[in-house]
Write an enzyme that holds these catalytic residues in place. Structure first.
Site, PDB file in Angstrom:
ATOM      1  N   TYR A 132       0.857  -1.188   0.000  1.00 41.37           N
ATOM      2  CA  TYR A 132       0.000   0.000   0.000  1.00 41.37           C
ATOM      3  C   TYR A 132       0.892   1.237   0.000  1.00 41.37           C
ATOM      4  CZ  TYR A 132      -3.624   3.227   1.860  1.00 41.37           C
ATOM      5  OH  TYR A 132      -4.490   4.277   2.068  1.00 41.37           O
ATOM      6  N   LYS A 160      -1.685  -1.492  -3.823  1.00 35.30           N
ATOM      7  CA  LYS A 160      -2.652  -0.399  -3.850  1.00 35.30           C
ATOM      8  C   LYS A 160      -1.862   0.872  -4.130  1.00 35.30           C
ATOM      9  CE  LYS A 160      -5.982   2.205  -1.074  1.00 35.30           C
ATOM     10  NZ  LYS A 160      -6.636   2.359   0.251  1.00 35.30           N
TER      11      LYS A 160
END
Length: 290
Positions: A132, A160
């Site tokens: 992320y 992400k």
């Protein structure tokens, strides 16, 4: 592995405590409206102000309520590698299908430090993991070259990408190929990232418009680019409104306006300012959400 419309679900509070009843209702709202996976304890879930006990309990409640209908991807990131390993292991034991690990924040590791951090967690816990990258919050940018080094690990399955940069997302796609999936971390560029080869979105907007976010992803995957483009442009204003102040303050207010849970957030977050609440209310009325 984890693709489509994935919601970064809010954590509802009531009088300072996690509101488990409302959390279960929010899970049902998501599944009923086509959401492909659920992320508890992410940025939008206020993970940074949950105690360890609360963090585990939120994951447990979501896993129980989902009951294997869609994947549950638990937020397990930390700026301590040892702690990230422990939290990720706990999530696995609680039945999570995967983990989302934000880059270590505040201590500003080098690219080598980031590589070693993620590799250590992936080596320690046999659970599918999503990197992320959100430098606007963490103060560090996980560069495409580092992502490429990590993409060969069998337990690292996706990233992400929340830099807001199509260039960086494209560089990750170019360097990694099909080794890992790229998921948009920003609702307003989901379609462009998917057009470049991304596989979906971890969405804030899906908290209030899950059907529409899911329909956008589905339309693109079905080759219906006209409908995907229509939904992309349609969702743009409401998606931008979710960041009228720091996330998750606006989306918590929006979910509350829909009557689904309290707008309560934990300090140091504060309720949405009155002027911004008025703007958000007007936008939600435009979308006939209230």
């Amino acid at each position: 592995m984890f693709q489509g419309s994935i919601v970064a679900i809010v954590t509802p509070f009531k009088n300072g405590a996690v509101d488990e009843e409302k959390l279960r209702e929010l899970v049902e709202f998501q599944i009923e409206n086509g959401t492909d996976a659920i992320v508890p304890c992410g940025t939008t879930g206020e993970s940074s102000t949950l105690s360890y006990v609360e963090h585990d309990r939120v994951i447990q409640v979501v896993v129980e309520q989902v009951n294997k209908r869609v994947p549950v991807i638990a937020g397990t990131g930390s700026n301590s590698t040892h702690e990230a390993i422990e939290i990720t292991q706990h999530a696995k034991e609680l039945g999570a299908d995967g983990a989302l690990l934000v880059t270590p924040y505040y201590n500003k590791p080098s690219q080598e430090g980031l590589f070693r951090h993620y590799k250590a967690v992936a080596d320690a816990v046999a659970l599918p993991q999503i990197l992320y990258n959100v430098p606007g919050r963490t103060g560090v940018n996980l560069l495409p070259e580092t992502v490429a080094r990590l993409s060969v690990h069998q337990n690292i399955v996706a990233i992400k990408e929340a830099t807001g940069s199509l260039q960086q997302a494209s560089e990750v796609l170019a360097l990694c190929g099909d080794k890992i999936d790229v998921l948009s971390g920003d609702d307003f560029i989901t379609l462009p990232i998917m057009a470049a080869g991304g596989k979906g979105v971890i969405s804030v907007t899906a908290n209030i418009m899950p059907k529409e976010v899911s329909s956008l992803v589905d339309a693109f995957n079905a080759g219906n680019l006209e409908e995907a483009r229509r939904l992309h442009l349609y969702l743009l204003k409401i998606s931008n409104a979710m960041f009228i102040e720091s996330n998750p303050v606006p989306v918590k207010a929006a979910v509350s306006l829909m009557g689904k849970c309290s707008s309560e957030v934990r300090l140091p977050l504060a309720p949405l300012m009155e002027a911004n609440l008025a703007k958000l209310t007007a936008i939600m009325k435009e979308y006939k959400l209230i």
